[in-house]
Structures are given as C-alpha cells and as structure tokens.
Design a protein around this motif. Structure first.
Motif, PDB file in Angstrom:
ATOM      1  N   ALA A 170      31.753  51.097  37.577  1.00  0.00           N
ATOM      2  CA  ALA A 170      32.404  51.159  38.890  1.00  0.00           C
ATOM      3  C   ALA A 170      33.683  50.329  38.905  1.00  0.00           C
ATOM      4  CB  ALA A 170      31.439  50.673  39.968  1.00  0.00           C
ATOM      5  N   MET A 171      33.596  49.111  38.358  1.00  0.00           N
ATOM      6  CA  MET A 171      34.775  48.241  38.311  1.00  0.00           C
ATOM      7  C   MET A 171      35.883  48.877  37.476  1.00  0.00           C
ATOM      8  SD  MET A 171      34.460  45.489  40.150  1.00  0.00           S
ATOM      9  CE  MET A 171      35.682  44.383  39.410  1.00  0.00           C
ATOM     10  N   GLU A 172      35.534  49.481  36.361  1.00  0.00           N
ATOM     11  CA  GLU A 172      36.537  50.105  35.504  1.00  0.00           C
ATOM     12  C   GLU A 172      37.243  51.252  36.221  1.00  0.00           C
ATOM     13  OE1 GLU A 172      34.407  51.233  32.017  1.00  0.00           O
ATOM     14  OE2 GLU A 172      34.596  49.256  31.070  1.00  0.00           O
ATOM     15  N   GLU A 173      36.471  52.069  36.944  1.00  0.00           N
ATOM     16  CA  GLU A 173      37.082  53.178  37.682  1.00  0.00           C
ATOM     17  C   GLU A 173      38.015  52.677  38.762  1.00  0.00           C
ATOM     18  OE1 GLU A 173      35.091  56.515  39.247  1.00  0.00           O
ATOM     19  OE2 GLU A 173      33.886  56.910  37.457  1.00  0.00           O
ATOM     20  N   LEU A 174      37.604  51.638  39.467  1.00  0.00           N
ATOM     21  CA  LEU A 174      38.422  51.106  40.557  1.00  0.00           C
ATOM     22  C   LEU A 174      39.700  50.464  40.031  1.00  0.00           C
ATOM     23  CD1 LEU A 174      35.526  49.615  42.702  1.00  0.00           C
ATOM     24  CD2 LEU A 174      36.991  51.534  43.340  1.00  0.00           C
ATOM     25  N   LEU A 175      39.594  49.734  38.948  1.00  0.00           N
ATOM     26  CA  LEU A 175      40.775  49.106  38.355  1.00  0.00           C
ATOM     27  C   LEU A 175      41.726  50.160  37.799  1.00  0.00           C
ATOM     28  CD1 LEU A 175      39.070  46.085  36.553  1.00  0.00           C
ATOM     29  CD2 LEU A 175      40.544  45.979  38.575  1.00  0.00           C
ATOM     30  N   ASP A 176      41.160  51.207  37.215  1.00  0.00           N
ATOM     31  CA  ASP A 176      41.990  52.295  36.688  1.00  0.00           C
ATOM     32  C   ASP A 176      42.707  53.046  37.804  1.00  0.00           C
ATOM     33  OD1 ASP A 176      41.251  51.674  34.124  1.00  0.00           O
ATOM     34  OD2 ASP A 176      39.745  53.267  33.945  1.00  0.00           O
ATOM     35  N   SER A 177      42.133  52.999  39.016  1.00  0.00           N
ATOM     36  CA  SER A 177      42.756  53.685  40.149  1.00  0.00           C
ATOM     37  C   SER A 177      43.939  52.908  40.722  1.00  0.00           C
ATOM     38  CB  SER A 177      41.719  53.928  41.249  1.00  0.00           C
ATOM     39  OG  SER A 177      41.377  52.710  41.898  1.00  0.00           O
ATOM     40  N   GLY A 178      44.152  51.688  40.222  1.00  0.00           N
ATOM     41  CA  GLY A 178      45.296  50.899  40.673  1.00  0.00           C
ATOM     42  C   GLY A 178      44.957  49.694  41.532  1.00  0.00           C
ATOM     43  N   LEU A 179      43.695  49.503  41.865  1.00  0.00           N
ATOM     44  CA  LEU A 179      43.301  48.342  42.667  1.00  0.00           C
ATOM     45  C   LEU A 179      43.388  47.072  41.835  1.00  0.00           C
ATOM     46  CD1 LEU A 179      40.158  49.641  44.612  1.00  0.00           C
ATOM     47  CD2 LEU A 179      42.423  49.178  45.556  1.00  0.00           C
ATOM     48  N   ASP A 180      43.677  45.945  42.515  1.00  0.00           N
ATOM     49  CA  ASP A 180      43.609  44.672  41.813  1.00  0.00           C
ATOM     50  C   ASP A 180      42.162  44.218  41.743  1.00  0.00           C
ATOM     51  OD1 ASP A 180      42.929  43.660  44.332  1.00  0.00           O
ATOM     52  OD2 ASP A 180      44.908  42.804  44.706  1.00  0.00           O
ATOM     53  N   GLY A 190      40.497  41.748  43.102  1.00  0.00           N
ATOM     54  CA  GLY A 190      39.874  41.445  44.385  1.00  0.00           C
ATOM     55  C   GLY A 190      39.485  42.699  45.150  1.00  0.00           C
ATOM     56  N   GLY A 191      40.404  43.677  45.171  1.00  0.00           N
ATOM     57  CA  GLY A 191      40.117  44.925  45.866  1.00  0.00           C
ATOM     58  C   GLY A 191      38.990  45.697  45.211  1.00  0.00           C
ATOM     59  N   ALA A 192      38.950  45.657  43.864  1.00  0.00           N
ATOM     60  CA  ALA A 192      37.888  46.345  43.132  1.00  0.00           C
ATOM     61  C   ALA A 192      36.530  45.736  43.439  1.00  0.00           C
ATOM     62  CB  ALA A 192      38.175  46.297  41.633  1.00  0.00           C
TER      63      ALA A 192
END
Length: 255
Positions: free
Chosen positions: A157-167, A169-171
């Motif tokens: 989940a963290m990898e997908e969120l970070l790959d989407s451009g979130l920093d 904290g947002g991830a």
C-alpha cells in the motif's frame, strides 16, 4: 448430534500461513496445543528440532490438536503441500474424504479452514490450491478460505501511494484505506479463480492482526457458523467458541 461435544476443524494451507497463531487466537491462548494420536495417546515434542517442526506446521494430519484453554475444539493440521509430493496430496485427500463421511460422528470433520497468506499476494492462487478445489470433494463439509497475514499488504500500500506522487506523510495517512482496497482487490481475484473450480469454497473471510493477543476472531467464527448451515453444528460451534458473547446473543435472537 447430542453426543458430539467437540467441533472438529481441519486447517490447511501453505507452510508459514499463520495457522497455529489463528488457532491460538480462536482458543484465546498463547500456549501450544496438546497433541494426541487420535486414540488418546499423547504425542510428545521431545527435541528442539521437533518443536521447530511443530511451529512450522509439520504435523501428522491424523494427530489431534487440542488447547487446554478451550477443549471444545479439535484441530487437524495438514502440512503445506504447495511443493509436496503426490503422496502427501493423496494422504490429505484420503483423510478429507474419509473424515467427511465416516459413520463415527465423533471423528467427522465439521469444517475446513484453508489459509492463503497475503505475504504471497503475488501468487495468491497456486497450482496446489487449484488442484485441491478441483479434485477434493468435501461433500457436506464446508471449506472456508482464510486470507491470513493481511498486514503484509501495508508495504504494498505504501509503495503504491508513494508511486502515485504522495509524500511519506500523506502516504501514511492513506495507508489503511489503501490496504483495505488492496485486500478487496486480492479477495476478488482469489474468488474469481477458485469459484471456477469443480469444488469451490463455501465462503471467504480475512483474518487480521492475529499476531496480537486478544485479536478479534468474531468474523471467522461467524463465517464458519453460517457456512456449516446445520443447526445442530451451529449450536455446537456457538457454544464452543468463547471469543464473542455478542455472537452467542445474535444467534439466540435469530433462532
């Protein structure tokens, strides 16, 4: 049915699927079970090697596992057979077929828990799972697929969120929601494959945070109760489980 005082469950799945931990949570204990050979003779774990084998799920399927905290449950543990021999698969299949229809009511299995760990979410359905659900007719005994070790989806989940451009904290803020989304996605994938098999599972349920003491097992017990779909066995399971007073009340009101 009145003579049956123990609810008997066969637990299956790959090695390291968290099977023993789930049984401990259902029985509200951290202790290892007492193991007997089915005739009342204790099976002793005498060496460190045997202890490690037990922890890794290397059991004789005929052995009975009972926790002193809740002797109303009897478990059988099938070795993971994803890389096993044809002999291991045949032994498991013969046990399932025999215990599903045996005339000895006390020896019948009442449900099967088939564990699929999310630590292997990239190979959620292997040839071994498909072989079981295509070749093993369990008759009236329901098979419930358990998605275990779902916390392993946190990293994905963290990898997908970070790959989407979130920093970072947002991830972290969106991680729990993304984990639920991934779990639903993989559950749909597993159902889509196994429901096409000749003998598909009766139900599916995810079990979460089983590594934590006091983990909530209500969803698993409730799913199993509904899957059994036989009032006598439902009463036995409800009276045996000790994890949820609410479930006992719900069942009493419903009946």
């Amino acid at each position: 049915m009145a003579n049956i005082r123990q609810f008997r469950i066969l637990v299956m799945g790959r090695a390291n699927a968290g099977k023993t931990t789930i049984l401990q949570r259902v029985c509200n204990t951290t202790d290892n079970p007492e193991i007997t050979d089915g005739k009342g003779n204790k099976v002793f774990i005498a060496t460190e090697v045997e202890a490690k084998c037990f922890q890794r799920g290397h059991h004789n399927i005929e052995h009975e596992l009972v926790f002193s905290s809740n002797p109303g449950f009897v478990f059988h543990d099938s070795c993971g057979f994803e890389a096993g021999s044809a002999r291991q698969f045949d032994e498991m299949k013969n046990f399932v077929v025999d215990r599903a229809v045996t005339t000895s009511l006390k020896k019948r299995i009442h449900a099967i828990w088939f564990c699929i760990p999310m630590t292997d979410y990239h190979r959620t359905v292997t040839a071994a799972e498909q072989k079981f659900f295509n070749e093993c007719d369990t008759g009236h005994v329901p098979v419930i697929v358990l998605l275990t070790k779902t916390d392993a989806l946190h990293l994905a989940a963290m990898e997908e969120l970070l790959d989407s451009g979130l920093d970072l904290g947002g991830a972290k803020q969106k991680a729990a929601e993304k984990e639920r989304e991934l779990l639903e996605r993989w559950l749909a994938h597993i159902k889509g494959m196994l429901d096409k098999c000749k003998f598909p599972p009766k139900a599916y349920v995810s079990v979460q945070k089983m590594q934590e003491e006091g983990a909530d097992c209500m969803a698993l017990v409730q799913c199993t109760t509904n899957a059994v779909n036989e009032e006598g066995l439902q009463r036995l399971l409800i009276s045996t489980q000790k994890s949820s007073i609410a479930l006992c009340v719900e069942y009493a009101v419903r009946k």
